[in-house]
Write a protein that holds these residues in place. Structure first.
Motif, PDB file in Angstrom:
ATOM      1  N   GLU A  41       0.825  -1.209   0.000  1.00 14.55           N
ATOM      2  CA  GLU A  41       0.000   0.000   0.000  1.00 14.55           C
ATOM      3  C   GLU A  41       0.854   1.251   0.000  1.00 14.55           C
ATOM      4  O   GLU A  41       1.974   1.252   0.533  1.00 14.55           O
ATOM      5  N   GLY A  65      -0.942   7.074   1.768  1.00 12.76           N
ATOM      6  CA  GLY A  65      -1.474   7.633   2.996  1.00 12.76           C
ATOM      7  C   GLY A  65      -0.762   8.917   3.380  1.00 12.76           C
ATOM      8  O   GLY A  65       0.213   9.319   2.744  1.00 12.76           O
ATOM      9  N   TRP A 119     -10.330  -3.442   0.535  1.00 13.24           N
ATOM     10  CA  TRP A 119      -9.665  -2.502   1.437  1.00 13.24           C
ATOM     11  C   TRP A 119     -10.329  -2.625   2.817  1.00 13.24           C
ATOM     12  O   TRP A 119     -11.553  -2.622   2.926  1.00 13.24           O
ATOM     13  N   TYR A 120      -9.483  -2.724   3.833  1.00  9.49           N
ATOM     14  CA  TYR A 120      -9.907  -2.681   5.215  1.00  9.49           C
ATOM     15  C   TYR A 120      -9.227  -1.489   5.887  1.00  9.49           C
ATOM     16  O   TYR A 120      -8.255  -0.931   5.359  1.00  9.49           O
ATOM     17  N   ARG A 121      -9.716  -1.148   7.068  1.00 10.67           N
ATOM     18  CA  ARG A 121      -9.028  -0.146   7.874  1.00 10.67           C
ATOM     19  C   ARG A 121      -9.163  -0.509   9.349  1.00 10.67           C
ATOM     20  O   ARG A 121     -10.100  -1.201   9.745  1.00 10.67           O
ATOM     21  N   ARG A 134     -10.538  -4.171  13.077  1.00 11.62           N
ATOM     22  CA  ARG A 134     -10.384  -3.937  11.645  1.00 11.62           C
ATOM     23  C   ARG A 134     -11.757  -4.061  10.974  1.00 11.62           C
ATOM     24  O   ARG A 134     -12.517  -4.980  11.284  1.00 11.62           O
ATOM     25  N   VAL A 188     -13.833  -1.756   4.290  1.00 12.14           N
ATOM     26  CA  VAL A 188     -14.135  -0.438   3.733  1.00 12.14           C
ATOM     27  C   VAL A 188     -14.796  -0.560   2.366  1.00 12.14           C
ATOM     28  O   VAL A 188     -15.846   0.033   2.107  1.00 12.14           O
ATOM     29  N   ASP A 231     -12.258   8.931   9.756  1.00 15.01           N
ATOM     30  CA  ASP A 231     -11.614   8.089   8.742  1.00 15.01           C
ATOM     31  C   ASP A 231     -10.156   7.798   9.093  1.00 15.01           C
ATOM     32  O   ASP A 231      -9.495   7.015   8.398  1.00 15.01           O
ATOM     33  N   TYR A 279      -4.913   1.797   6.732  1.00 17.15           N
ATOM     34  CA  TYR A 279      -5.677   1.174   5.650  1.00 17.15           C
ATOM     35  C   TYR A 279      -4.868   0.015   5.063  1.00 17.15           C
ATOM     36  O   TYR A 279      -3.683   0.172   4.756  1.00 17.15           O
ATOM     37  N   TYR A 280      -5.549  -1.123   4.904  1.00 18.28           N
ATOM     38  CA  TYR A 280      -4.904  -2.340   4.446  1.00 18.28           C
ATOM     39  C   TYR A 280      -5.572  -2.885   3.190  1.00 18.28           C
ATOM     40  O   TYR A 280      -6.795  -2.846   3.041  1.00 18.28           O
ATOM     41  N   GLY A 306       0.005  -1.984   5.316  1.00 21.16           N
ATOM     42  CA  GLY A 306      -0.854  -0.878   5.717  1.00 21.16           C
ATOM     43  C   GLY A 306      -0.239   0.479   5.425  1.00 21.16           C
ATOM     44  O   GLY A 306       0.981   0.632   5.335  1.00 21.16           O
TER      45      GLY A 306
END
Length: 116
Positions: A6, A9, A36-38, A45, A48, A90, A94-95, A109
Motif C-alpha cells: 500500500e 497515505g 480494502w480494510y481499515r 479492523r 471499507v 476516517d 488502511y490495508y 498498511g
C-alpha cells in the motif's frame, strides 16, 4: 509469493482527499476480488470497500458510501481507493487484502490521518 504494498497515505485536513494504491504481485491479480480494510486505534479492523475481479461490481461500508471509490487497473496489478470529503473518523491504518488458496494475505498498511 503474494505481496501487497500500500501507498498514498498521509496527513490531510477534514474535507480533503487522498488516493491510496495497493500494488499486488505473486498471484493472478485479474482473477481476484480485492478488498480494502481499515483499523482505527483501539478498534477492530473493518471492511471499507470491495471490488470484483473485473471491476464491474463494488461494495462499500455504509460509513464511506458516496465519499470513497474503489477501482482497479488489471494491467498494472493495482487497486485504488479514492477518498474524498475525509472526516476525522476516517483516521486509521488502511490495508489491502486478498484471500488465495484458503490463506488470508494483508499488506503492511498505510496510515491515513485526518486532522486540522
Amino acid at each position: 509469493q503474494v505481496q501487497l504494498v500500500e501507498s498514498g497515505g498521509g496527513l490531510v485536513q477534514p474535507g480533503g482527499s487522498l488516493r491510496l494504491s495497493c500494488a499486488a504481485s505473486g498471484f493472478t491479480f485479474s482473477s481476484k476480488v480485492m478488498t480494502w480494510y481499515r483499523q482505527a486505534p483501539g478498534k477492530e479492523r473493518e471492511l471499507v470497500a470491495v471490488i470484483s475481479s473485473t471491476g464491474g461490481s463494488t461494495n462499500y461500508a455504509h460509513s464511506v458510501k458516496g465519499r470513497f471509490t474503489i477501482s482497479r487497473d488489471n494491467a498494472k496489478n493495482t487497486v485504488y481507493l479514492q477518498m474524498n470529503s475525509l472526516k476525522a473518523e476516517d483516521t486509521a491504518v488502511y490495508y489491502c487484502y486478498i484471500q488465495s488458496g484458503g490463506t488470508n494475505y494483508w499488506g503492511q498498511g498505510t496510515q491515513v490521518t485526518v486532522s486540522s
